[in-house]
Design an enzyme around this catalytic site. Sequence first.
Site, PDB file in Angstrom:
ATOM      1  N   HIS A  19       0.764  -1.203  -0.075  1.00 13.95           N
ATOM      2  CA  HIS A  19      -0.015  -0.077  -0.033  1.00 13.95           C
ATOM      3  C   HIS A  19       0.915   1.154   0.013  1.00 13.95           C
ATOM      4  O   HIS A  19       0.605   2.215  -0.836  1.00 13.95           O
ATOM      5  CB  HIS A  19      -0.861   0.153   1.232  1.00 13.95           C
ATOM      6  CG  HIS A  19      -1.761  -1.006   1.244  1.00 13.95           C
ATOM      7  ND1 HIS A  19      -2.078  -1.863   2.393  1.00 13.95           N
ATOM      8  CD2 HIS A  19      -2.805  -1.364   0.218  1.00 13.95           C
ATOM      9  CE1 HIS A  19      -3.295  -2.578   2.314  1.00 13.95           C
ATOM     10  NE2 HIS A  19      -3.653  -2.426   0.619  1.00 13.95           N
ATOM     11  N   LYS A  43     -17.164  -6.173   6.392  1.00 13.72           N
ATOM     12  CA  LYS A  43     -15.986  -6.458   6.896  1.00 13.72           C
ATOM     13  C   LYS A  43     -15.760  -6.201   8.364  1.00 13.72           C
ATOM     14  O   LYS A  43     -16.490  -5.230   8.730  1.00 13.72           O
ATOM     15  CB  LYS A  43     -14.865  -5.700   5.827  1.00 13.72           C
ATOM     16  CG  LYS A  43     -14.711  -5.917   4.471  1.00 13.72           C
ATOM     17  CD  LYS A  43     -13.352  -5.462   3.859  1.00 13.72           C
ATOM     18  CE  LYS A  43     -13.531  -6.097   2.415  1.00 13.72           C
ATOM     19  NZ  LYS A  43     -12.103  -5.551   1.738  1.00 13.72           N
ATOM     20  N   ARG A  93      -2.714  -6.693  -7.980  1.00 15.72           N
ATOM     21  CA  ARG A  93      -1.865  -7.547  -7.481  1.00 15.72           C
ATOM     22  C   ARG A  93      -1.762  -8.869  -8.496  1.00 15.72           C
ATOM     23  O   ARG A  93      -0.555  -9.591  -8.681  1.00 15.72           O
ATOM     24  CB  ARG A  93      -1.724  -8.279  -6.089  1.00 15.72           C
ATOM     25  CG  ARG A  93      -1.395  -7.263  -5.142  1.00 15.72           C
ATOM     26  CD  ARG A  93      -1.763  -7.477  -3.735  1.00 15.72           C
ATOM     27  NE  ARG A  93      -2.990  -8.280  -3.554  1.00 15.72           N
ATOM     28  CZ  ARG A  93      -3.189  -9.333  -3.111  1.00 15.72           C
ATOM     29  NH1 ARG A  93      -2.421 -10.290  -3.402  1.00 15.72           N
ATOM     30  NH2 ARG A  93      -4.421  -9.880  -2.941  1.00 15.72           N
ATOM     31  N   SER A 129      -3.431  -7.687   2.631  1.00 20.45           N
ATOM     32  CA  SER A 129      -3.829  -7.303   3.890  1.00 20.45           C
ATOM     33  C   SER A 129      -4.214  -8.559   4.677  1.00 20.45           C
ATOM     34  O   SER A 129      -4.129  -8.960   5.986  1.00 20.45           O
ATOM     35  CB  SER A 129      -4.700  -6.496   4.047  1.00 20.45           C
ATOM     36  OG  SER A 129      -4.341  -5.074   3.601  1.00 20.45           O
TER      37      SER A 129
END
Length: 164
Positions: A19, A43, A93, A129
């Site tokens: 990040h 979440k 990614r 994460s």
Amino acid sequence: MHGSLAVYPGTFDPFTPGHLDLLARARVMFDQIIVLLAVNADKQPTAEATTRAVQVREAMPSAWGNVEVDTWTGLTTAYCLRRGATVIVRGLRTAADFHHEYQLAAMNETLGIQTVWLPARPQLAATSSTAARAYRAAQSDRPSLNAEERPPATHKPEEGPGRV
């Protein structure tokens, strides 16, 4: 881009080196960038948004005067329209990230907000994460072995010349 304001949204739980790298690259592309900590009821982050915002600020060099950190509950595009941002910055990614992000970008574009994707650097792409949280949880579940808690040595190597 002169006069440009971009938003880099995410839950950032935690804010990873990937990040930070993406933010470092994005901040030179835009006049101002806002790291937007999304408050998402779906979440369950390990820390409150304000705590995560402080962690993001602490991870950034103080010289990054064109970076702001904020929190928001709701659609990122609504935040962008409210603040006058015209661009959302997202990191990619994997190919799976692209498929998901493409759908979001298409929706955001219908609302007048463009998306800029930056690929993760290869050496940082493997860390998400989710993986960072799992690692942190595994480390905290691991029993501590302080000096007084360590079992006594059952074997002591011989001492003598040439032995360390």
